[in-house]
Design a protein around this motif. Structure first.
Motif, PDB file in Angstrom:
ATOM      1  N   LEU A 159      34.036  33.932  74.802  1.00 30.26           N
ATOM      2  CA  LEU A 159      33.813  33.266  76.084  1.00 30.26           C
ATOM      3  C   LEU A 159      35.098  32.647  76.595  1.00 30.26           C
ATOM      4  O   LEU A 159      35.505  32.865  77.743  1.00 30.26           O
ATOM      5  CB  LEU A 159      32.741  32.183  75.935  1.00 30.26           C
ATOM      6  CG  LEU A 159      32.627  31.214  77.129  1.00 30.26           C
ATOM      7  CD1 LEU A 159      32.102  31.933  78.355  1.00 30.26           C
ATOM      8  CD2 LEU A 159      31.753  30.018  76.782  1.00 30.26           C
ATOM      9  N   ASN A 160      35.762  31.883  75.753  1.00 32.64           N
ATOM     10  CA  ASN A 160      36.923  31.142  76.222  1.00 32.64           C
ATOM     11  C   ASN A 160      38.143  32.029  76.445  1.00 32.64           C
ATOM     12  O   ASN A 160      38.938  31.779  77.365  1.00 32.64           O
ATOM     13  CB  ASN A 160      37.213  29.989  75.257  1.00 32.64           C
ATOM     14  CG  ASN A 160      36.209  28.863  75.421  1.00 32.64           C
ATOM     15  OD1 ASN A 160      36.057  28.314  76.498  1.00 32.64           O
ATOM     16  ND2 ASN A 160      35.494  28.538  74.354  1.00 32.64           N
ATOM     17  N   ARG A 161      38.313  33.086  75.633  1.00 33.74           N
ATOM     18  CA  ARG A 161      39.386  34.031  75.950  1.00 33.74           C
ATOM     19  C   ARG A 161      39.057  34.784  77.238  1.00 33.74           C
ATOM     20  O   ARG A 161      39.942  35.084  78.048  1.00 33.74           O
ATOM     21  CB  ARG A 161      39.605  35.013  74.793  1.00 33.74           C
ATOM     22  CG  ARG A 161      40.901  35.828  74.981  1.00 33.74           C
ATOM     23  CD  ARG A 161      41.203  36.735  73.816  1.00 33.74           C
ATOM     24  NE  ARG A 161      40.265  37.865  73.739  1.00 33.74           N
ATOM     25  CZ  ARG A 161      40.430  38.907  72.929  1.00 33.74           C
ATOM     26  NH1 ARG A 161      41.486  38.954  72.111  1.00 33.74           N
ATOM     27  NH2 ARG A 161      39.537  39.890  72.896  1.00 33.74           N
ATOM     28  N   GLY A 162      37.765  35.070  77.453  1.00 33.75           N
ATOM     29  CA  GLY A 162      37.353  35.702  78.702  1.00 33.75           C
ATOM     30  C   GLY A 162      37.656  34.843  79.907  1.00 33.75           C
ATOM     31  O   GLY A 162      38.093  35.328  80.955  1.00 33.75           O
ATOM     32  N   LEU A 163      37.444  33.529  79.771  1.00 31.46           N
ATOM     33  CA  LEU A 163      37.770  32.614  80.873  1.00 31.46           C
ATOM     34  C   LEU A 163      39.266  32.614  81.164  1.00 31.46           C
ATOM     35  O   LEU A 163      39.684  32.613  82.326  1.00 31.46           O
ATOM     36  CB  LEU A 163      37.294  31.206  80.534  1.00 31.46           C
ATOM     37  CG  LEU A 163      35.777  30.991  80.577  1.00 31.46           C
ATOM     38  CD1 LEU A 163      35.399  29.697  79.871  1.00 31.46           C
ATOM     39  CD2 LEU A 163      35.282  30.982  82.018  1.00 31.46           C
TER      40      LEU A 163
END
Length: 315
Positions: A159-163
């Motif tokens: 999720l956070n790498r995607g953000l």
């Protein structure tokens, strides 16, 4: 949507350490909106038909978290800890600093934790979130890649790498990471939301079809599904806000929900070309003071993007 720096295992380790010891004795960040408001933005705040109705009292500092800071600091100074225990306590204090909006102090503790325990996946995850929030994407990717190398099954790294990829304009990578995160739990409405946002940047028509296929099954969180219903035009803006108020048990929960509602209203307004209304919604998200929610973290990134778009249009 709250995404803590720590996983459950790290939290349990820190909790055990705290219990034993107490018995014995989160490049440059975007400009501050208040410093750069244009007259048009100010007029829009007053002119938007709903904005005044939706104002909420900012969340005050949590006294329990402040007490926890004191306890953690006392442990660090007075307890006999090995390097791993000290790294865990430092990371817990970093999370607490971040929760209270003290980002620089959080970063100091994160770096100290990594020095003491270089294989600490949660610390690299925290570091990646910090860099991504500040728009330092190369550092964010390096940190998140370290997390994946150390712990490929980390709950929120995709999720956070995607953000980070999404806000850096790398939509293919963002959609891949959001898809990985989504398929870990297809019933989580917030996973559908971010999968949709990335997909919309690549193929808007297919993204709209996809979210309609997914939203009714994503019912693990009734409030999150209500936001999904808003995104697919099954719920109006007014209905979403009324749900936030009626479904909240206390002021804190109302702030959490309104932080999310304002943010996603801003995303919709921006997609419709209503740039000034979108700016106001993102400012309202910031006004809640829900520092630990990703919607609060990235509201400034959205504001910066909108201001750049407005400047480009005016040139």
């Amino acid at each position: 949507m709250k995404r803590l720096f720590l996983n459950k295992q790290t939290g349990l380790v820190i909790g055990s350490v705290m219990s034993i010891l107490l018995i014995s004795g989160c490049t440059v960040s975007p400009d501050d909106p208040a410093a750069t408001d244009s007259p048009e933005e100010t007029i829009e705040v007053a002119g938007h038909r709903d904005a005044q109705l939706y104002l909420v009292e900012p969340l005050p500092a949590d006294q329990n978290m402040e007490i926890e800071l004191l306890q953690l600091t006392e442990i660090l100074y007075n307890a006999e800890l090995d390097d791993e225990q000290k790294a865990n306590v430092l990371l817990r204090r970093a999370v607490t600093f971040d929760y209270l909006g003290l980002k620089t102090l959080s970063l100091v503790d994160i770096n100290q934790a990594i020095e003491l325990k270089p294989d600490m996946a949660d610390a690299y995850h925290s570091l990646g979130i910090y860099f991504a929030e500040r728009g330092e994407y190369s550092g964010a990717f390096e940190a998140f890649d370290s997390v994946i190398e150390l712990n490929p099954n980390h709950d929120f790294v995709y999720l956070n790498r995607g953000l980070a990829a999404y806000y850096n304009g790398q939509f293919d990578l963002a959609m891949s990471d959001f898809a990985d995160h989504y398929f870990q739990n297809t019933e989580d409405p917030f996973r559908v939301i971010w999968y949709y946002f990335a997909a919309k940047e690549l193929d808007s028509g297919r993204a709209d079809e996809q979210i309609r296929e997914q939203w009714e099954q994503a019912d693990a969180d009734p409030w999150g599904q209500k936001i999904l219903a808003y995104l697919v035009n099954e719920v109006t803006e007014d209905e979403l806000i009324r749900e936030a108020f009626s479904g909240s048990e206390d002021q804190a929960q109302l702030n959490y929900r309104l932080c999310e509602a304002y943010f996603y209203m801003g995303k919709v307004a921006a997609a419709q070309g209503q740039n000034y209304n979108a700016l106001n919604f993102f400012k309202l998200a910031l006004s809640t003071n829900v520092y630990s929610y990703l919607e609060h973290r990235y509201a400034r990134s959205e504001i910066a993007r909108l201001r750049e778009s407005i400047r480009t249009e005016q040139e």
